[in-house]
Design an enzyme around this catalytic site. Structure first.
Site, short mmCIF file in Angstrom:
data_model
loop_
_atom_site.label_atom_id
_atom_site.label_comp_id
_atom_site.label_asym_id
_atom_site.label_seq_id
_atom_site.Cartn_x
_atom_site.Cartn_y
_atom_site.Cartn_z
N ARG A 167 64.45 47.98 -7.54
CA ARG A 167 65.11 48.58 -8.45
C ARG A 167 65.85 48.10 -9.16
O ARG A 167 66.71 47.57 -8.54
CB ARG A 167 65.46 50.28 -7.95
CG ARG A 167 65.86 51.15 -9.26
CD ARG A 167 66.80 52.11 -8.67
NE ARG A 167 67.92 51.84 -8.46
CZ ARG A 167 68.86 52.53 -7.71
NH1 ARG A 167 68.37 53.66 -7.12
NH2 ARG A 167 70.10 51.92 -7.40
N ASP A 178 70.57 59.09 -10.58
CA ASP A 178 71.39 57.84 -9.91
C ASP A 178 72.73 57.73 -10.28
O ASP A 178 72.88 57.87 -11.69
CB ASP A 178 70.32 56.48 -10.38
CG ASP A 178 68.86 56.34 -9.65
OD1 ASP A 178 68.87 56.84 -8.37
OD2 ASP A 178 68.01 55.76 -10.11
N HIS A 196 64.94 62.51 -9.91
CA HIS A 196 63.72 62.12 -9.05
C HIS A 196 63.63 62.42 -7.64
O HIS A 196 64.95 62.50 -7.13
CB HIS A 196 63.41 60.66 -9.49
CG HIS A 196 64.44 59.68 -9.11
ND1 HIS A 196 65.57 59.72 -10.01
CD2 HIS A 196 64.82 58.69 -8.18
CE1 HIS A 196 66.30 58.69 -9.60
NE2 HIS A 196 65.83 58.29 -8.24
N HIS A 249 67.78 63.98 -7.24
CA HIS A 249 68.91 63.33 -7.58
C HIS A 249 68.84 62.64 -8.98
O HIS A 249 67.61 62.29 -9.13
CB HIS A 249 69.70 62.40 -6.36
CG HIS A 249 68.55 61.34 -6.26
ND1 HIS A 249 67.65 61.17 -5.53
CD2 HIS A 249 68.90 59.99 -6.56
CE1 HIS A 249 67.11 60.06 -5.56
NE2 HIS A 249 67.87 59.27 -6.18
#
Length: 310
Positions: free
Chosen positions: A301, A138, A286, A136
């Site tokens: 993150r 983000d 990723h 995917h």
């Protein structure tokens, strides 16, 4: 067929790889003829390539210290060239991670995810097993998806827990001319529901869907800084190609999703505690590898707000 953007759409869990071509791949790291350029022409740090077209480790700097404009400019050039950068042994605080991210823009918040010390710090690994095992990019369910993200590894398991990235400009380069002709002017629906349906209770999922209704983005976006044509659909959030019958849309999306699975387009990173990763969300997808349970992997993150794809 009319696609209604206010109607959440799910899909089967499996997205089989279909029509992946055999033989030689086009592996241009940079636009034009720059694929074979050495990555060592940086003055402020040492850059060690880890992959053919993406992925590089940065050493020789301490990110706890001030990042001046020259260093920031060199890091940004490295990010555009290598798409994902790794900084081992930094051991930053959450606040310092935020300060670094702010050098590249405003920070996103994501109410669907657990947070750390502030609302714009997402914390992974403290609850149930989530957000792993799917390729995917983000927040493509936003009108303006994230430009990039900084992920700081807090705790690593004794084995496993790697993360993989795929170069989606190279993925586009290797599509057939026939497929490119079908998608170059196409747009697709992105919906938060498929990506979060496994992890959120129905009430929280409905609130998220109300906050982030489906949007459309180009199937192939132009990177705003490099100009590269980049495949911009992903298995977590892309649900349909506008204007195609459902069966045709699903088949084409399965083919496009499968491109991230090609090993030549990927880099895989084995984490150590204190490592910081910085990736360009406009150019990559990723995949967090969920092979370390029942051990614990904790990471934080910070996502940098982006612009609307074109």
């Amino acid at each position: 067929m009319t696609i209604h953007l206010d109607a959440p759409v799910s899909r089967p869990r499996t997205t089989p790889a279909i029509d992946l071509l055999e033989g030689e791949r086009l592996l241009a790291r940079l636009p034009g003829d720059g694929a074979d350029r050495c990555g060592g022409d940086f003055e402020a740090f040492t850059l060690t390539p880890l992959g053919r077209t993406l992925g590089a480790e940065i050493t020789g700097i301490d990110l706890r210290e001030q990042v001046d404009e020259q260093l920031r400019a060199e890091l940004h050039r490295a990010l555009l060239e290598w798409k994902v950068l790794f900084f081992p042994g930094q051991h930053l605080t959450s606040e310092r991670q935020r300060e670094l991210a702010l050098l590249w823009g405003d920070l996103e918040t994501n109410p669907m995810l657990d947070t750390g010390d502030s609302a714009d710090v997402v914390r992974f690994g403290t609850g149930k097993r989530t957000y792993e095992n799917i390729w995917h990019a983000d927040t493509t369910f936003r009108t303006a998806p994230a430009m990039g993200a900084l992920l700081r590894m807090v705790q690593t398991p004794p084995f496993g827990g790697d993360t993989m990235w795929a170069d989606m400009a190279v993925a586009y380069d290797n599509l057939t001319d026939e497929v490119k002709a079908r998608i170059d002017d196409a747009v697709a629906v992105h919906d938060m529901v498929p990506g979060f349906a496994r992890f959120l209770d129905p009430e929280r999922l409905a609130r998220g869907h109300e906050l982030f209704p489906p949007v459309t983005h180009p199937v192939v976006r132009t990177h705003p800084e490099t100009g590269r044509r980049t495949l911009f659909v992903n298995a977590s959030f892309t649900t349909a190609i506008v204007g195609l019958p459902r069966e045709e849309s699903d088949a084409l999306l399965r083919h496009l999703f499968a491109q991230a699975h090609v090993p030549e387009f990927q880099v895989r990173y084995r984490w150590s505690e204190g490592t910081l990763a910085f990736w360009d969300n406009r150019a990559t997808q990723h995949y967090a590898v969920g092979d370390y349970h029942p051990h614990t992997r904790v990471a934080e993150r910070v996502a940098i707000a982006g612009d609307r794809p074109f």
